[in-house]
Design a protein around this motif. Structure first.
Motif, short mmCIF file in Angstrom:
data_model
loop_
_atom_site.label_atom_id
_atom_site.label_comp_id
_atom_site.label_asym_id
_atom_site.label_seq_id
_atom_site.Cartn_x
_atom_site.Cartn_y
_atom_site.Cartn_z
N UNK A 91 0.82 -1.21 0.00
CA UNK A 91 0.00 0.00 0.00
C UNK A 91 0.86 1.27 0.00
N UNK A 92 2.14 1.11 -0.35
CA UNK A 92 3.00 2.28 -0.51
C UNK A 92 3.92 2.53 0.66
N UNK A 93 4.96 3.34 0.39
CA UNK A 93 5.92 3.78 1.40
C UNK A 93 5.92 5.30 1.37
N UNK A 94 5.54 5.92 2.50
CA UNK A 94 5.40 7.37 2.57
C UNK A 94 6.32 7.90 3.67
N UNK A 95 7.25 8.73 3.26
CA UNK A 95 8.24 9.28 4.21
C UNK A 95 7.88 10.75 4.49
N UNK A 96 7.57 11.06 5.76
CA UNK A 96 7.20 12.41 6.16
C UNK A 96 8.45 13.22 6.51
N UNK A 97 8.56 14.44 5.98
CA UNK A 97 9.69 15.31 6.30
C UNK A 97 9.22 16.73 6.50
N UNK A 98 9.89 17.46 7.39
CA UNK A 98 9.52 18.85 7.66
C UNK A 98 9.78 19.70 6.43
N UNK A 99 8.83 20.57 6.11
CA UNK A 99 8.95 21.43 4.94
C UNK A 99 10.25 22.24 4.99
N UNK A 100 10.99 22.20 3.87
CA UNK A 100 12.22 22.97 3.77
C UNK A 100 13.44 22.30 4.36
N UNK A 101 13.26 21.21 5.10
CA UNK A 101 14.40 20.51 5.71
C UNK A 101 15.10 19.64 4.66
N UNK A 102 16.43 19.52 4.75
CA UNK A 102 17.15 18.70 3.77
C UNK A 102 16.80 17.22 3.93
N UNK A 103 16.80 16.49 2.84
CA UNK A 103 16.52 15.06 2.86
C UNK A 103 17.84 14.30 2.92
N UNK A 104 17.96 13.40 3.87
CA UNK A 104 19.19 12.61 3.99
C UNK A 104 19.38 11.77 2.72
N UNK A 105 20.60 11.71 2.19
CA UNK A 105 20.84 10.93 0.95
C UNK A 105 20.35 9.49 1.03
N UNK A 106 20.45 8.89 2.23
CA UNK A 106 19.99 7.50 2.38
C UNK A 106 18.49 7.39 2.12
N UNK A 107 17.75 8.42 2.51
CA UNK A 107 16.31 8.40 2.30
C UNK A 107 15.99 8.52 0.81
N UNK B 101 7.26 -0.57 -5.94
CA UNK B 101 6.47 -0.08 -4.80
C UNK B 101 6.18 1.40 -5.00
N UNK B 102 5.01 1.83 -4.59
CA UNK B 102 4.67 3.26 -4.64
C UNK B 102 5.38 3.94 -3.47
N UNK B 103 6.27 4.89 -3.76
CA UNK B 103 7.05 5.56 -2.72
C UNK B 103 6.99 7.07 -2.94
N UNK B 104 6.67 7.80 -1.88
CA UNK B 104 6.55 9.26 -1.97
C UNK B 104 7.13 9.91 -0.73
N UNK B 105 7.76 11.06 -0.96
CA UNK B 105 8.22 11.91 0.15
C UNK B 105 7.18 13.01 0.34
N UNK B 106 6.68 13.16 1.57
CA UNK B 106 5.60 14.11 1.85
C UNK B 106 6.10 15.17 2.82
N UNK B 107 6.05 16.43 2.40
CA UNK B 107 6.47 17.53 3.28
C UNK B 107 5.32 17.92 4.21
N UNK B 108 5.63 18.06 5.50
CA UNK B 108 4.63 18.44 6.50
C UNK B 108 5.15 19.62 7.31
N UNK B 109 4.24 20.31 8.02
CA UNK B 109 4.68 21.42 8.88
C UNK B 109 5.31 20.87 10.16
#
Length: 587
Positions: free
Chosen positions: A246-262, A274-282
């Motif tokens: 049902x997917x892989x969703x990684x939550x990250x703070x808006x504007x924060x850098x994404x670790x290369x491993x992610x 697999x459905x994979x998305x990075x989602x920016x949150x406050x």
């Protein structure tokens, strides 16, 4: 993926997802993150070796951090942000003394320090109502267990390193909710915190994780991706026949850098189908509350315990006059969350306050500065670079201290107050102005939105005008005397009481220009001389109504200082509209 799209997808079938929690989710409950623990260990070691006294509040000072880090590196410790930094520090300081390590973690992560945020309460509510079936975490603490206890009064047993063999059986038998602590629980002897521990994951718990990854979609939140063995566990799960159905969703703070491993993991997941998305949150709290609001079949009794600021009702019988202690309404509004980061600026030549004020005037409403040992800022990076050009040498993110009551953090408190007032004034008939040590919201009589200010005119009559007979003194700034003007205003300041942050509102009169305030004292006194209990109470209610844009008593709002930007560039705040009340307890 946009946050709104993710919310819609999750709320359609929440039982299809398992969650992976990092330290960021516990930070919302007042507990330290791995970075916070690292700096605490550095501080303790430095003080012991150098015979110094540095408090936890002092460590927020950038100059103190640099001094300590230089010392640690001179003693052979890893460089700042090295991949092995966390585990190496624990190894060098605690060695193989697991008992001392456990005692330290038990003290710093004690349940006594936990103050559940709305995000933690939502997590407890989703687990207890069956909307979340499985949670995995690298955290040692008891935040999730406490959230369950507070929302439904039940206990939750975690599967951890001691008794790990039972976790897979529980998953196979669908004994939900399933809560797995991959690195152990500080209340027990077994922990995974040292280098040799973190090289691999426990075999039984790993198998349970991979089985869950073949059954659920996964939502990762509050986790940076710096732990090598945990990231390897995600990659190993992708090697199975049906990873994250049902997917892989990684939550990250808006504007924060994404670790290369992610980034690499998400690309690998997509390549495996697999459905994979990075989602920016406050923030963690903001996302969880958004999910909870959109869940259709949430139990009413749990909802009341989660959204306490909306559901609680004050029903205290009024005492008879002269025979009991009175109930007092206070002029304080709860601040439920405030920004976690801002930008730190480095220049070729040092900048004075005059330099920064000049830039603020040249970029009205676009940049907010504070100057301590370093220059901190909110605003778009592009605006910062355009304002300083070649003078600017670096822009990086820095954490905002959470203890705004500390004496050393007074400049930061004013910085946050200024940003909050700008956020509250945005898109409203208000102006925000700051002096050296005060911040005001001012009624803008020139606005087209007169309806919003009408309740204020019903209390005060006019809301602006000239100060009769008062003119600006002749000076370089005012070579000719000008008529002094006034407007209704409210002084807004932040206060910390009992560990909670409050916005206090003190109705006032703004004088244009502010330098003429002293010669306008008599006028201000005449306008305020009838503002006793009832009128003062009406003013507090009216200013709250203007700020929140509603007459409702129990609402929450999210505001930001700027229309654009996120994360460390644009400060976000969340406030509730119910003011504090006070009653003296019987002795």
């Amino acid at each position: 993926m946009e946050q709104n799209e993710f919310v819609g997808k999750y709320c359609l079938r929440p039982q299809n997802f398992a969650w992976f929690l990092g330290a960021g989710t516990s930070r919302a409950a007042g507990l330290p993150t791995a970075t916070d623990i690292l700096w605490d260990i550095k501080r303790r070691y430095y003080c012991r070796e150098e015979n110094q006294e540095i408090s936890r509040q002092d460590i927020q000072n950038e100059f103190v951090k640099v001094r300590i880090q230089d010392f640690m590196e001179s003693k052979g410790f890893p460089k700042l942000w090295a991949d092995n930094e966390y585990s190496a520090y624990f190894n060098k300081i605690f060695g193989d003394d697991k008992e001392r390590q456990r005692n330290y973690l038990q003290a710093i992560l004690s349940e006594d320090h936990v103050s559940l945020s709305v995000g933690n309460r939502v997590m407890g509510g989703l687990l207890s109502s069956g909307h979340i079936r499985a949670v995995f975490t690298t955290n040692f603490d008891s935040v999730v267990e406490k959230a369950i206890a507070q929302t439904v009064g039940e206990s939750l047993s975690a599967y951890h390193l001691e008794g790990s063999a039972s976790a897979n059986n529980a998953l196979n038998n669908e004994e939900y909710p399933l809560y797995v602590k991959l690195h152990g629980d500080f209340r027990y002897e077994a922990l995974k915190n040292l280098p040799e521990d973190l090289e691999t994951q426990n075999e039984e718990l790993s198998q349970c994780f991979m089985n869950a990854a073949n059954r659920f979609g996964f939502i990762v939140i509050g986790y940076s991706g710096r732990d090598v063995s945990t990231m390897a566990l995600f990659r190993d799960s992708l090697a199975s026949n049906n990873p994250f159905p049902h997917g892989l969703y990684w939550m990250g703070i808006k504007g924060a850098p994404i670790h290369p491993e992610v980034s690499e993991l998400m690309e690998l997941a997509q390549s495996k189908g697999a459905h994979a998305d990075y989602v920016e949150i406050e923030t963690f709290d903001a996302l969880m509350l958004r999910l909870w609001r959109n869940i259709e079949d949430k139990p009413i009794d749990i909802d009341k315990k989660i959204r306490r600021t909306q559901q609680s009702k004050v029903d205290i019988p009024l005492p008879n006059p002269g025979k009991a202690n009175p109930i007092m309404r206070l002029n304080a509004l709860p601040v439920l969350s405030f920004p976690e980061q801002c930008l730190k600026l480095t220049f070729r030549t040092p900048k004075t306050w005059s330099d920064l004020r000049k830039v603020e005037k040249e970029t009205p409403g676009n940049l907010i500065f504070v100057k301590t040992d370093a220059v901190w800022c909110w605003g778009l990076k592009s605006d910062v670079k355009q304002a300083f050009r070649e003078e600017l040498t670096s822009v990086e993110q820095v954490d905002i201290p959470r203890d705004l009551a500390a004496v050393t953090n007074r400049p930061i408190k004013g910085f946050v107050e200024k940003a909050l007032c700008m956020a509250l004034a945005r898109r409203k008939p208000l102006l925000s102005r700051s002096t050296r040590n005060k911040t005001f919201l001012i009624a803008n009589s020139l606005t087209d939105d007169n309806n919003a200010l009408h309740p204020l005119t019903e209390i005060t009559g006019s809301i602006s005008g000239i100060v009769p007979g008062v003119f600006t003194p002749i000076s370089d700034e005012y070579p000719q005397a000008e008529q002094v003007r006034w407007s209704e205003a409210v002084q807004a300041s932040l206060d910390v009481k009992d560990g909670n942050l409050w916005l206090t509102l003190n109705p006032d009169i703004w004088i244009w220009p502010y330098s003429a305030r002293e010669i306008s004292v008599d006028f201000m006194q005449r306008r305020r001389n009838d503002r006793f209990n009832k009128k003062f109470n009406d003013l507090i209610s009216t200013w709250s109504r203007i700020i929140f844009g509603t007459d409702e008593l129990n609402v929450e709002i999210e505001v930001s200082s700027f229309a654009e930007g996120s994360g460390a560039q644009n400060p976000y705040f969340r406030l509730a509209s119910r003011t504090a009340f006070s009653k003296k307890l019987l002795s």
